[in-house]
Every structure is written in C-alpha cells, then in structure tokens.
Design an enzyme around this catalytic site. Structure first.
Site, PDB file in Angstrom:
ATOM      1  N   GLU A  90      -8.776  -2.352   6.646  1.00 51.93           N
ATOM      2  CA  GLU A  90      -7.825  -2.439   7.751  1.00 51.93           C
ATOM      3  C   GLU A  90      -8.320  -3.431   8.796  1.00 51.93           C
ATOM      4  O   GLU A  90      -9.490  -3.798   8.815  1.00 51.93           O
ATOM      5  CB  GLU A  90      -7.649  -1.070   8.438  1.00 51.93           C
ATOM      6  CG  GLU A  90      -7.202   0.040   7.507  1.00 51.93           C
ATOM      7  CD  GLU A  90      -6.649   1.257   8.235  1.00 51.93           C
ATOM      8  OE1 GLU A  90      -6.357   1.146   9.447  1.00 51.93           O
ATOM      9  OE2 GLU A  90      -6.494   2.303   7.578  1.00 51.93           O
ATOM     10  N   TYR A 122      -2.597  17.454   3.412  1.00 47.45           N
ATOM     11  CA  TYR A 122      -1.819  16.556   4.276  1.00 47.45           C
ATOM     12  C   TYR A 122      -0.382  16.999   4.536  1.00 47.45           C
ATOM     13  O   TYR A 122       0.273  16.458   5.438  1.00 47.45           O
ATOM     14  CB  TYR A 122      -1.846  15.123   3.731  1.00 47.45           C
ATOM     15  CG  TYR A 122      -0.721  14.741   2.821  1.00 47.45           C
ATOM     16  CD1 TYR A 122      -0.661  15.247   1.538  1.00 47.45           C
ATOM     17  CD2 TYR A 122       0.288  13.872   3.239  1.00 47.45           C
ATOM     18  CE1 TYR A 122       0.365  14.894   0.691  1.00 47.45           C
ATOM     19  CE2 TYR A 122       1.317  13.522   2.403  1.00 47.45           C
ATOM     20  CZ  TYR A 122       1.359  14.033   1.125  1.00 47.45           C
ATOM     21  OH  TYR A 122       2.388  13.692   0.290  1.00 47.45           O
ATOM     22  N   GLN A 182      -7.417  15.017   1.124  1.00 53.16           N
ATOM     23  CA  GLN A 182      -6.127  14.579   1.664  1.00 53.16           C
ATOM     24  C   GLN A 182      -4.954  15.153   0.869  1.00 53.16           C
ATOM     25  O   GLN A 182      -3.970  15.632   1.444  1.00 53.16           O
ATOM     26  CB  GLN A 182      -6.078  13.041   1.651  1.00 53.16           C
ATOM     27  CG  GLN A 182      -4.819  12.445   2.285  1.00 53.16           C
ATOM     28  CD  GLN A 182      -4.861  10.919   2.343  1.00 53.16           C
ATOM     29  OE1 GLN A 182      -5.866  10.292   2.004  1.00 53.16           O
ATOM     30  NE2 GLN A 182      -3.778  10.308   2.774  1.00 53.16           N
ATOM     31  N   LYS A 241      -9.804  12.164   6.825  1.00 51.43           N
ATOM     32  CA  LYS A 241      -9.975  10.877   7.498  1.00 51.43           C
ATOM     33  C   LYS A 241     -10.926  10.938   8.681  1.00 51.43           C
ATOM     34  O   LYS A 241     -11.437   9.905   9.096  1.00 51.43           O
ATOM     35  CB  LYS A 241      -8.614  10.420   8.050  1.00 51.43           C
ATOM     36  CG  LYS A 241      -7.531  10.221   7.022  1.00 51.43           C
ATOM     37  CD  LYS A 241      -7.597   8.832   6.428  1.00 51.43           C
ATOM     38  CE  LYS A 241      -6.310   8.512   5.690  1.00 51.43           C
ATOM     39  NZ  LYS A 241      -6.309   7.093   5.236  1.00 51.43           N
ATOM     40  N   HIS A 299       0.844  -1.201   0.000  1.00 50.21           N
ATOM     41  CA  HIS A 299       0.000   0.000   0.000  1.00 50.21           C
ATOM     42  C   HIS A 299       0.881   1.252   0.000  1.00 50.21           C
ATOM     43  O   HIS A 299       0.666   2.174  -0.780  1.00 50.21           O
ATOM     44  CB  HIS A 299      -0.910  -0.007   1.227  1.00 50.21           C
ATOM     45  CG  HIS A 299      -1.715   1.241   1.415  1.00 50.21           C
ATOM     46  ND1 HIS A 299      -2.774   1.576   0.587  1.00 50.21           N
ATOM     47  CD2 HIS A 299      -1.603   2.257   2.310  1.00 50.21           C
ATOM     48  CE1 HIS A 299      -3.292   2.738   0.989  1.00 50.21           C
ATOM     49  NE2 HIS A 299      -2.597   3.169   2.030  1.00 50.21           N
TER      50      HIS A 299
END
Lengths: 438, 438
Positions: free
Chosen positions: A212, A255, A251, A264, A145
């Site tokens: 997750e 970020y 994001q 998030k 990822h």
C-alpha cells in the site's frame, strides 16, 4: 493548483554529492521528511530531511537561525519528536521550508559550511514513526485487488454493488503502526473445521503482507465541515510506503459483519520517509475512467481530479527468508505495481469522501490506499492473490517456496518515481519481519 | 482480585453535604473523574473529581501537597488537560488516590478547610474529553441487538456463525469523539432507488443513536504481548456512557465488505465523567451463559470471569425535541437497559480478545460495548430497533412521533448503579444534539 517551481528544476545539484546521481533516490528535488536519531543511542528522536545518503538534522538547523519568514516558522516546529506541528501549519509553510532547504543544500549555497556539520549518515540512523498518528483509515482503492479478493471470500459476488460509487474505507489501528517492525506471528481464532464445531485457535497459518501507499494528512478540517475535492491536495503533507500485514485465516472467520479487526491490527509497517506532495508534482498524471465505468457523484468529480488526480509511483515487493539471509542471497522480487494504474480512486477523492459527512481529519492522520494490485497477475499486492489463495506456491530463487509468510520472513517494499529527464524520486523502503508466535 | 475496602463503606459521608443523599449520584463512594473548567472562560481544562454537586480541582489540590506516597504521585499527574498520565500509572496508584480522596472528603476530615476553597459547582462547569483517546474500538456484545439488527440487514441470516465465539469488534474514529456534542446531520451516499442506478446523495434520513458504555483503558500492553483474561481488570481505568450515533441509510449502502465507516465516524458522544472500576466493585455480578450456549474458548474463559465478570449498570435513554424544549416538557423516556443483562461478553473478555493477537492497547484508549439492547423490546438501545426499522413510529408524550432523529432532537443517556443498602453510583449523562445538515 500547485505547479512546478524552482525546487523541481532538473538542473539543480547539491553540495552533498551523493544526491547528484540516481543511486539514493534522495536528490535535491526530493527532500523527504523523517524522524530519526543515531542508531544505538538513547538520544531524542528529531525531524530530519534526506539529501543523498545523509540526513539534515532539522532541530539543529533551527538553532542556526538562518531561514526567514514562513520557512523559519516552519523550521521552528521541527524540534520535537514528531512532524505533527509542521503538518499542522499548512501548505504555504511547507513550500517555504522546501524552498529554503533547496537553496541551502544546492551547489554553491553560502550556508554549506554551517550546515555540513549537521549532517549524519542514513546508514547510522534509526527511525521512529514520523508523526503521532491520531487515526488510521485504510481504503480499498484497487478494483483489481477488490475483485480478486472478492472472488475468494464471496465467489458468487466478488465486487459488491457499492464498489464503483463509494471509495470503500474502514478504520484501522493507529497504536500498532510503526517503522522497521519485527512482530510475533499473531494468534487467534479461525474457522471451525466443521459447521457447529468450536473454532480453531492458534498461530495464524495464512499470514500475508499488503502493498500500500500511506497518505499523511497535513492540515485537517473542523468536525462538521467537509473538504472539497479540489481543495483536498492542500490538506495532504505527503506519501509513504505502507505494509498492512494481514492474517487471512483470522480475517475470514472474524470479518462479518463489521469488517477486519484482529486480522489487521497487530502491526502495520510504514517507511520512515514521507515524500511531500510537492516533491511528487512532476509525477501527477491524468485519472480517467474507462468508457464503461460510471462517473463518480459530483462531490467526487472534477476536471482537476481527472486531469492530474493520479500519481505515477512505482512499487516493488521483495522477500528475504532466514535461509536466504544466511546464504547471503539478494532479496527476491515478489511483485511490482503502480499507484496510478492500481487505483480506482484518487488521493483527493479519499479525502473528500472521508470528510463529506463532517468527519474531522487531524494533522498526522494516516490514510492507507488499500492493496495496490495492478491489472496483471504479476502486479498483485499480496500473497493471497499471488498464490491464488494458497493453492499455487511461489518459487523463490534460492529453492524455497511460499504460499504465505513463514517465521523469519522479511518483506521489503520499495517505491519510487521515475521519468525521462527527471531525477529519480525515491521513498526508501518499508521493512518488516515476522517473528515466531509468542 | 479487587475486593471491597474502606472506600466502599456505606457508613461514610462527606463534608460536602450534597453528596450525602442519592440525588446527585456522586456520593463519597463514587468519586468519578472528568476534565473540566469554569463555563465560558478560556482557562485551561484540568482534571477534577465529583463529590455531590461539586468538583474538586485536582490540579489545585496537587499544589496543596497534602497527600503522600502513591496517592501524591498519582495526584501529581493530574495537572494537565487529560487523565492519560494518571491512567498510565496503574491500579495501585489509582487505589491510593481514591483512598486519599475518600479520607480527605469524608465528614470530619482535617483537610476540609484547605480543600473547600478548591471546590466549584458542576452547574458552572464545562467539560472536555477526559483523555486523549489514541484508538477507539467498538464492540458488539449484545446478542439481542445483533439478532434484531441482523434481521434487518440480513433477514435470512441474522446471527452469523462467529457471533457466539468471537467478541466482534471493529475500529472506530477517535477524532470525532467528544462530550456534549452538537453536530450537523451527516451527508452521504445511500442506496440507489433501483439496481444499476446511481446512489442517492444528501442528508441522512435515518439518523439514530446507540446506547453504549465506554471502557477507558488505563495501563496498556506492549505490542506483541497479550493481556490474560484474569489480568484484564487491572488494565481498565473506568467506564463512561457512550452514544455511538449512526446513519443507518449510509451504513446500509457502505458497510460491505469492510464494515461501518462514514455511518459512524461523524460524532460519538461520551459522558464527561469516568466512574472507576473500583467504584463499581460492589456492583459486579455473575456472568453465566445459558445451558444451550457454547462455552467460550479457554482464553476467554475463567472462573473469575464467570463469578464476577459482569457489572450491574442500569441505563436509560431520553429525548427532547425543539418543540418539547420550547414548551418546557420533561425529557421523554425512550428505553432502559442493563449492562449485565445486555452483554454476551464481559469487559475482561473484550480486553483479552483485543490483545490476543499482540495488538497494543494504550492509556486513554476507549472501547465501546456496542449497543446494549436487553432481551425485551422496551430495552432496545436504538431507534432502528424501537421503531422496527422505521416501520413503527414512537409516540412522544407531547404529541410528536419519531422513527429516526430529526433536526434539533437531543438524546440524553443516563446510567447508574443501584442496590439496597448502598448509595446510588451515578455516571452523570451523555448529551448530544442533532443540528441541521450543512
């Protein structure tokens, strides 16, 4: 070191007969915990344990006064609307309660007649967050990822030099964690269309899920102390499924330099059920690094962690849409992955790293694994990866296609442990639905 | 819009005579809240209000049953070991309680004889965190700090393109927040000495403080809803001092790509006292951007915010060391700054931005302002800035010098509001001490 015991015996069956085949994922070898009440009532939420398609009401069970010793002490903490008090007791109590529940629910138990009236159907239940989550930390343990996403955010520099040394993590938002969430599409700022222009503002156009696992901390550590790698497992109550929804366009603009924030923190959906670490013992596996990979620093390195630091948990992501539900199509498969193959770091390493500086963990804290993308493209844990940053739409079997999520889309994540000769250990599912922006 | 009222009358004095000069910073126009108990006892912590050098025990006051209406309702929530229940009630209740306390404590109050026995000396008190802090968010609102730090971490790119549009924030650790903290120097990974080498590991070598203010959320918002800019003040209970300790060497190695983690989460020290927003009303000031600065997006822009969005709060950082305390030297001044001059964003803008995506705030949540460095070098809010990244040691008056903090160093942050013709409104102080690494 925890090893297999009486509760893992594959010969055990339950007098709750729906537990005795692999259909529910909740055999007597599992016994996961949730906090529930009867759907549609305003009654108090209370702790429960799954067995087959039923739930044992632990608050009612406590009143029967049929357990003894540590098991009774543990059960007596299960009378409120969270599992925090049970989590705080520690592993000896968790084990004693599991053993007592296993004996009480197994075929031939003399307690069957007393406990049977305390069962209710999972189909009639609604759930709340199983613990008051004081702090939520999200890690980033999938090398696959991190590399794929890194390419999209930093094409020339996908994997930063710290990645193979530091179990990268950051603090997330605890207040917006929940079970079975339906949340409005987030609104926010996104990149200007040209340099020097004002940013754009409006509903997120690149809404994504993240596959997750969540790790519920049981006993914590005092501020200033650290938890050693080989003691870390004792501090973990269990695992759940976690969908860490992400607004990719928000994001990308917000970020730097301090990490994801509004992208998030609008919602994060966990499964109602926590599968205890003890139930997962049969599915521990070796955790090894390839020959070319650096070995971790000593505080993240041990023989035990290498020998059995990983968990063989299979995960699958499915989607339904407004159209598919109207037409009664089955949920469509988006991807599948495996915890042990996706993680570059283990649960124990996350705990040891989190506390090495003296940061205190507390009962009920949640750690997210980060998106668990596996090595193959079909094992990607987000649409950002599956659609190659939105450039390759994904065809759904009923004729629609998706790059990112649309209003009405529902993401279902399932997880389970399977191996030959052992009952299937299920996690249930996490379900979340995207509503239109307000 | 809150305006001045009877409680702000400069002519008011208290029958607690130490409140009637500027020595304590706790005149009857202030009335800040804390949670306290008598030092050295194991008694229950309970809410209190400062008046002069005394504390009114609110739990004991509630038992007297002398307030009425909203004030009585508000006071009746002040019986536990946190202010969360009071915070959740909302601004009408907070105002009613403040008015009732002001009347009860002012010179000539008929309640003096009943309340006097409930007072105790601040000198004999110890404090705990005034609220159960569910989530802690740290912002980054000083342009000066962001630019100076940006130069050290990214010399070619100090201020990122989003800075003047997005009130940059990130989630911090709630569990390690406290008052009067003494914490061991954090241990962790730092940059390898050469590319391709293993990172270094050991006690932090560049330990720093950060001068901040904390914002306690009173009433929250439901998940999915947002708080509009001009309603934001109603949701704020009050402000405190915040020292957001930072391990600069750990931060430099870990912070990409997801932000600071172990560099910040080992400890964060707040002042015990929360000064209510209502007490700060006389110190609101205009918040304007320079002609060359972009105007914020509409959700962050309003006439009210421009007219009175800022707070004129002065702050000072002082240091003592093991040597200076042994020799009984007075604390040495490190820097001074002002909230209204340091902030590129206001409290209301932080709240509006935090919730624009539907993120839910809850009573007792804490927002940090970020390091409040002012425009002048002497107004820098961290050693990283004052010592130019460790290159320019700071001489202390007793002969020692510092680039970063050494074991035994104690950082004291004070804050206050002052203007001609109004009593001094003090915040007390935040005190934290660095202990040797474990």
């Amino acid at each position: 070191m925890t090893t297999l015991n009486e509760t893992h015996d594959t010969a055990l069956t339950s007098w709750v007969t729906t537990a005795n085949d692999d259909s529910t994922g909740f055999p007597i070898q599992n016994l996961p915990f949730a906090v529930f009440r009867k759907q549609g009532t305003q009654g108090a939420f209370r702790p429960g344990v799954a067995i087959g398609d039923r739930i044992v009401d632990l608050a009612a069970l406590a009143k029967l006064n049929v357990f003894e010793g540590l098991a009774a002490q543990a059960l007596n903490t299960c009378t409120g609307d969270s599992l925090n008090a049970l989590m705080a007791l520690g592993r000896d109590h968790w084990r004693a309660l599991r053993l007592a529940l296993s004996r009480a629910l197994r075929t031939g138990s003399p307690l069957q007649a007393q406990i049977e009236p305390l069962l209710s159907a999972q189909a009639d239940a609604e759930y709340t967050t199983p613990a008051r989550i004081g702090d939520y930390t999200d890690f980033y343990i999938s090398l696959h990822h991190a590399t794929t996403i890194g390419k999209q955010f930093r094409p020339d520099n996908p994997l930063l030099p710290n990645y193979k040394w530091v179990p990268i993590g950051y603090h997330g938002r605890a207040s917006s964690l929940g079970v079975n969430q339906a949340f409005p599409r987030p609104v926010g700022q996104t990149r200007p269309t040209a340099e020097g222009e004002a940013p754009q503002f409006g509903p997120c156009q690149r809404l994504d899920y993240e596959l997750e696992l969540g790790i519920f901390v049981g006993t914590g550590n005092a501020q200033g102390d650290r938890i050693a790698l080989d003691q870390a497992d004792e501090h973990v109550f269990g695992l759940c499924i976690l969908n860490d929804w992400s607004a990719r366009d928000i994001q990308a603009w917000e970020y730097q330099p301090l990490g994801p924030f509004l992208a998030k923190n609008f919602a994060s959906t966990i499964s109602p059920w926590i599968v205890t670490l003890e139930a997962l013992e049969p599915f521990r596996t070796a955790f090894t690094r390839g020959a070319g990979e650096p070995q971790p620093l000593p505080y993240l390195s041990s023989d035990t962690n290498r020998a059995r630091g990983a968990y063989d948990v299979r995960m699958e992501v499915l989607i339904t849409t407004q159209a598919s539900r109207a037409a009664r199509h089955a949920p469509a498969h988006l991807s599948a992955s495996n915890f042990s193959e996706a993680g570059y770091w283990t649960v124990a390493q996350m705990i040891a790293h989190h506390t090495v500086n003296g940061c205190n963990l507390q009962p009920g804290d949640l750690l997210g694994s980060g998106t668990l993308s596996g090595p193959q493209p079909s094992e990607a844990g987000s649409l950002l990866e599956l659609s190659n940053g939105g450039k390759a739409p994904i065809a759904l079997p009923w004729g629609e296609q998706r790059t990112f999520l649309e209003d009405g889309d529902q993401i279902i994540i399932r997880a389970e442990c399977q191996k030959a000769g052992y009952p299937r250990i299920g996690f249930g599912e996490s379900v979340g639905t995207v509503m239109p922006a307000r």
